[in-house]
Design an enzyme around this catalytic site. Sequence first.
Site, PDB file in Angstrom:
ATOM      1  N   ASN A 129      -6.348  38.907 -11.192  1.00 12.82           N
ATOM      2  CA  ASN A 129      -6.047  38.170 -12.422  1.00 12.82           C
ATOM      3  C   ASN A 129      -6.812  36.833 -12.438  1.00 12.82           C
ATOM      4  O   ASN A 129      -6.245  35.756 -12.285  1.00 12.82           O
ATOM      5  CB  ASN A 129      -4.544  37.945 -12.544  1.00 12.82           C
ATOM      6  CG  ASN A 129      -4.141  37.512 -13.933  1.00 12.82           C
ATOM      7  OD1 ASN A 129      -4.978  37.077 -14.722  1.00 12.82           O
ATOM      8  ND2 ASN A 129      -2.864  37.624 -14.222  1.00 12.82           N
TER       9      ASN A 129
ATOM     10  N   VAL B  46       2.872  34.659 -21.009  1.00 12.61           N
ATOM     11  CA  VAL B  46       2.659  34.227 -22.386  1.00 12.61           C
ATOM     12  C   VAL B  46       1.974  35.383 -23.096  1.00 12.61           C
ATOM     13  O   VAL B  46       1.000  35.951 -22.574  1.00 12.61           O
ATOM     14  CB  VAL B  46       1.804  32.945 -22.459  1.00 12.61           C
ATOM     15  CG1 VAL B  46       1.480  32.582 -23.903  1.00 12.61           C
ATOM     16  CG2 VAL B  46       2.523  31.789 -21.760  1.00 12.61           C
TER      17      VAL B  46
ATOM     18  N   GLY C 216      -1.377  26.201 -24.751  1.00 11.31           N
ATOM     19  CA  GLY C 216      -0.612  25.257 -23.940  1.00 11.31           C
ATOM     20  C   GLY C 216       0.781  25.704 -23.538  1.00 11.31           C
ATOM     21  O   GLY C 216       1.492  24.949 -22.880  1.00 11.31           O
TER      22      GLY C 216
ATOM     23  N   GLY D 109      -3.778  30.146 -24.480  1.00 11.45           N
ATOM     24  CA  GLY D 109      -4.746  29.106 -24.796  1.00 11.45           C
ATOM     25  C   GLY D 109      -4.183  27.998 -25.675  1.00 11.45           C
ATOM     26  O   GLY D 109      -4.902  27.067 -26.047  1.00 11.45           O
TER      27      GLY D 109
ATOM     28  N   TYR E  32      -4.362  28.287 -12.905  1.00 12.14           N
ATOM     29  CA  TYR E  32      -3.596  27.605 -11.859  1.00 12.14           C
ATOM     30  C   TYR E  32      -4.467  26.597 -11.111  1.00 12.14           C
ATOM     31  O   TYR E  32      -4.013  25.499 -10.781  1.00 12.14           O
ATOM     32  CB  TYR E  32      -2.995  28.613 -10.888  1.00 12.14           C
ATOM     33  CG  TYR E  32      -2.036  29.586 -11.531  1.00 12.14           C
ATOM     34  CD1 TYR E  32      -1.175  29.186 -12.552  1.00 12.14           C
ATOM     35  CD2 TYR E  32      -1.992  30.915 -11.129  1.00 12.14           C
ATOM     36  CE1 TYR E  32      -0.307  30.074 -13.143  1.00 12.14           C
ATOM     37  CE2 TYR E  32      -1.108  31.812 -11.720  1.00 12.14           C
ATOM     38  CZ  TYR E  32      -0.276  31.388 -12.726  1.00 12.14           C
ATOM     39  OH  TYR E  32       0.588  32.270 -13.313  1.00 12.14           O
TER      40      TYR E  32
END
Length: 159
Positions: free
Chosen positions: A124, A87, A95, A93, A131
């Site tokens: 990361n 993304v 969604g 942030g 996750y």
Amino acid sequence: MIRTAVPADVPVIHSLIRELAEYEKAPQEARATPEQLHEALFGERPAAFAHIAEDDAGGGTVGFALWFLNFSTWRGVHGIYLEDLYVRPMARGNGHGKALLTELARICAERGYQRLEWSVLDWNRSAIDFYDSLGALPQDGWTTYRLTDEALTKLGTQE
């Protein structure tokens, strides 16, 4: 909004892959061409699949997930291996990453797949935290191995 990629998305997917490679500090490793991506995603026998995340307000592409099927000999069914989830920084942030993973989980449930797996770089931390927040579990005790370039050629040409 999450949607299945179409052939016209190949240039933006290619661009997102390049952005991901930069983010992961390995731009020299991203050698795939748009033609290769088109063949893999939309050729006669697609080997990979992709979903696009679009900004709800502006409609522009803000992320993607590229995945393929794997198979669990222990479970006896296919699963999804998520090769890339990315993304764009300005859209994080909001969604989009969760929506992409939710779509892949929906596909797993719909098709009877029992695993959705991916790898994350050890450094990361923001991705790992994300996750973890979804309930994903790291696979301790496993180390990823890879053969590429000269080592792959050498092994593949041995008699």
